[in-house]
Scaffold this motif. Structure first.
Motif, mmCIF file in Angstrom:
data_model
loop_
_atom_site.group_PDB
_atom_site.id
_atom_site.type_symbol
_atom_site.label_atom_id
_atom_site.label_comp_id
_atom_site.label_asym_id
_atom_site.label_seq_id
_atom_site.Cartn_x
_atom_site.Cartn_y
_atom_site.Cartn_z
ATOM 1 N N THR A 282 6.396 18.077 -38.682
ATOM 2 C CA THR A 282 7.133 17.284 -37.700
ATOM 3 C C THR A 282 7.133 17.937 -36.319
ATOM 4 N N ASP A 376 3.902 9.127 -39.831
ATOM 5 C CA ASP A 376 4.347 10.172 -40.746
ATOM 6 C C ASP A 376 4.327 9.636 -42.164
ATOM 7 N N GLU A 377 3.732 10.373 -43.062
ATOM 8 C CA GLU A 377 3.686 10.016 -44.481
ATOM 9 C C GLU A 377 3.200 8.588 -44.648
ATOM 10 N N GLY A 531 9.829 13.154 -47.362
ATOM 11 C CA GLY A 531 10.325 13.655 -46.088
ATOM 12 C C GLY A 531 11.795 13.952 -45.846
HETATM 13 MG MG MG Z 1 7.704 15.385 -42.958
#
Ligand code: MG
Ligand code: ADP
Length: 661
Positions: A282, A376-377, A531
């Motif tokens: 991140t 993200d992801e 996450g």
């Molecule tokens: Mg993450």
């Protein structure tokens, strides 16, 4: 021609087919058998060894139906097999009775018990088998029988027009392949074992070629996509980094250096950061957004869930608190008024960084000057999404982050359209997560340890597994667990449950209470597996762990161990202990994924949902690596042939058939 035009497909059958996700003829014909039964009627061996066999017999008596209990009946009759008299029985096939007339020759499939002279059938063929027969077996659901599927598919094979063959002509010739029609015929109604092999080779290659072509196409498209170079001073970046509460790891620094170079280049960035859970991806994305901001551009960060989006939003507010960066949040649960405000701010440049869920690039969201898109992801953009992004009149750099632990060589192939950076280190001071497998009968031990940790002020995650492939949620499972825990702790420990069917507002409230340490135990389904960052959590308990792939379990346990405390993961299950032992032994995601590949195959390995790597219908990445690599080099060379360049028909056809989503 449509499904309903096929002989034997009425409205009811159509509904049943839909249940199997079969909506078109193509869906039907690519609904492949997962195994075959091979039968050859034989003479009942003198030295019968208990094997499942097929024998031909003549019915000698009218069958008698016995009702054992409700919904459970047995059909029995006498028959003769080469002058030998024996008794046949079959369960729950009372409906066969009228067809079993005296004198009729049939095939019994099943097992023979000598001392009772009884043949217990699991199947009876009313048309007797005469030679070796190979019977395809499909995954089915309650309302549709294998025999139905076989009939419908056979009808489609004769009546339907040939399906499009995705393998370009040069390769058909090069490998001397059969036609697509033949391949489909052979996979569904094979005459020999050789045919199955030949057909599946064709179909696997075709599937992987199509997949790799798309990747090669995107890679090439990317290489020729230019954008404005971004200008920022490295000193400013370093100054910002020095305000962080920690030093970056070497791995983080390496990935960051590449990203900054990408940003400065005139070629569009298309980079994937692949790093284990907790490796600190991140912050890298935040620094990238900072550089992008200094260059005068807006950034957007997309997260797969609202919970995660809010978490990133909070962190961003904190990290950028001493900068001029203005941050906006756009998620499904915003009111219309809030959304309109954010959109207006985006358009006039009042927001520098937008954080939200996936909808933010697809909706009517317009940017003032979009320079960087981070997911993200989340899987990379397909061709369609790329085109949407381009149509916004910009060529933003793209950065992807994923914790899907996938063996290196696969990563480089399956993400071949991206530049991949691996983060191999974890931030210092972090300990390994102590992992233990426990049987259900040993649950008490776990419950006691949980209580101890709670007394020490820590928190617990519990994951209930009872979700099937369709992500159908069994609410009872989380509820039941909550009850179990409440009873064990006499209702003295605050417990909450979290699952995908809750409204975003409720989810958010539940997460907030957990983050604030008001809730001690959070019982969830796997919906929030990616996450989430609550540093105070020290135990992760996963029920029915055998239902998951190792990679998924490894990701789940990564939710704990985000501090310098000892953290634990308990896998509760009674099955597949050996496979799960890999997790007791290792905390290395890349190693675990290799093992998962060995032990379980590709089905789960890539955490399909997170990675966005699709599941294949017939190819199996764990066993078909050779075909995959061939498809890779073939599709890349095809893309550069004159034949492809001169007419873009191949690409157009794929697009028309919606294969480039
Ligand atoms: Mg993450
Ligand atoms: P992931 O790679 O799983 O997304 P995160 O980015 O959420 O991991 O990082 C996990 C935690 O580690 C965060 O709390 C983050 O602040 C912290 N972190 C990141 N980099 C470092 C570092 N170099 N040193 C110490 N802590 C770090």
């Amino acid at each position: 021609m449509e499904l309903s035009d096929i002989k034997g497909v009425g409205p009811k059958m159509l509904t049943n087919l839909h249940e199997l996700n079969i909506y078109s003829i193509e869906d039907l014909l690519t609904y492949y058998p997962y195994r075959y039964d091979i039968f050859e009627p034989i003479n009942l061996p003198k030295d019968y060894n208990g094997e499942r066999i097929a024998i031909n017999v003549k019915v000698e008596t009218t069958p008698i139906t016995t009702f054992i209990k409700r919904n459970f009946n047995k059909l029995s009759f006498r028959c003769s097999h080469n002058n030998q008299t024996l008794y046949a029985s079959i369960f729950n096939r009372a409906f066969l009775k009228p067809h079993l007339t005296i004198g009729k020759t049939i095939t019994l499939i099943g097992k023979y018990t000598k001392f009772r002279n009884e043949f217990t059938c699991d199947d009876i063929k009313l048309t007797p088998l005469t030679k070796k027969e190979i019977i395809p077996i499909y995954h089915t659901k309650k309302n549709i029988k294998n025999a139905d599927l076989r009939k419908i598919i056979a009808a489609a094979l004769t009546d339907a027009a040939a399906l499009y063959n995705y393998i370009p002509e040069p390769f058909i010739e090069k490998y001397n392949m059969v036609s697509k029609r033949q391949a489909l015929r052979m996979i569904h109604t094979p005459h020999t074992y050789e045919e199955i092999k030949q057909a599946s080779l064709f179909l696997k290659y075709e599937e992987l070629f199509l997949f790799m072509f798309k990747i090669a196409y995107m890679k090439k498209d990317n290489a020729s996509t230019y954008k404005e170079e971004k200008y920022f001073k490295d000193e400013d970046i370093n100054a910002f980094i020095s305000t962080l509460p920690f030093n970056l790891t070497d791995s983080q620094n390496e990935a960051l250096a590449l990203i900054l170079t990408d940003l400065k280049s005139n070629q569009k960035m298309n980079r994937l950061i692949l790093g284990d859970v907790g490796s600190g991806k991140t912050i890298i994305s935040f620094i990238a957004m900072y550089a992008n901001f200094l260059s005068g551009y807006q950034s957007v960060l997309m997260a797969p869930t609202e919970v995660l989006a809010r978490q990133h939003y909070e962190s961003a507010l904190n990290i950028f608190k001493n900068t001029k960066i203005k941050i906006g949040l756009l998620v499904g649960s915003n009111t219309k008024k809030e959304k309109d405000q954010v959109k207006a701010d985006l358009l006039n440049g009042n927001i520098d960084i937008l954080i939200g869920t996936h909808a933010i690039i697809e909706e009517t969201v317009k940017f003032y000057r979009l320079g960087l898109v981070i997911t993200d992801e989340q899987h990379r953009f397909g061709v369609k999404q790329r085109e949407i992004l381009k149509s916004k009149g910009e060529v933003p750099d793209a950065l992807y982050m994923s914790a899907t632990p996938i063996p290196r060589s696969y990563a480089l192939t399956l993400y071949g359209d991206l530049d991949v950076s691996f983060i191999t280190q974890k931030p210092g001071g972090r300990k390994e997560i102590i992992t233990k497998i426990h049987k259900y009968s040993e649950l008490k031990k776990v419950l006691m340890h949980i209580l101890e940790e709670i007394k020490n002020g820590h928190q617990i995650y519990v994951v209930a597994s009872l979700i099937d492939d369709n992500e159908e949620l069994d609410l009872k499972s989380v509820e039941t667990l909550k009850q179990k825990f409440n009873l064990a702790y006499n209702y003295k420990v605050p417990i909450e449950i979290l699952h995908g069917k809750l409204k975003p507002k409720e989810k958010e409230a539940i997460m907030t209470r957990f983050k604030n340490n008001e809730t001690k135990i959070l019982i969830s389904t796997t919906v929030i597996e990616v996450g989430v960052d609550v540093k105070n959590a020290t135990i992760m308990v996963i029920f029915d762990a055998d239902r998951f792939g190792l990679a998924t379990l490894h990701q789940l346990r990564g939710r704990v161990g985000r501090n310098s405390l000892d953290s634990y993961c308990y896998l509760i299950c009674d099955k597949e202990i050996d496979r799960l032992k890999v997790l007791e032994e290792s905390n290395d995601g890349f190693y675990i994924s290799e093992k998962d590949l060995e032990l379980r195959g590709s089905g789960d390995l890539f955490g399909i949902r997170q990675s966005g790597i699709k599941t294949f219908k017939i190819a199996d990445l764990s066993t078909d690596k050779k075909i995959l690599m061939q498809a890779k080099s073939d599709s890349e060379s095809y893309l550069n042939t004159e034949q492809y360049k001169n007419n873009m028909s191949y690409y157009k056809i794929l697009k028309e058939l919606e294969h480039l989503n």
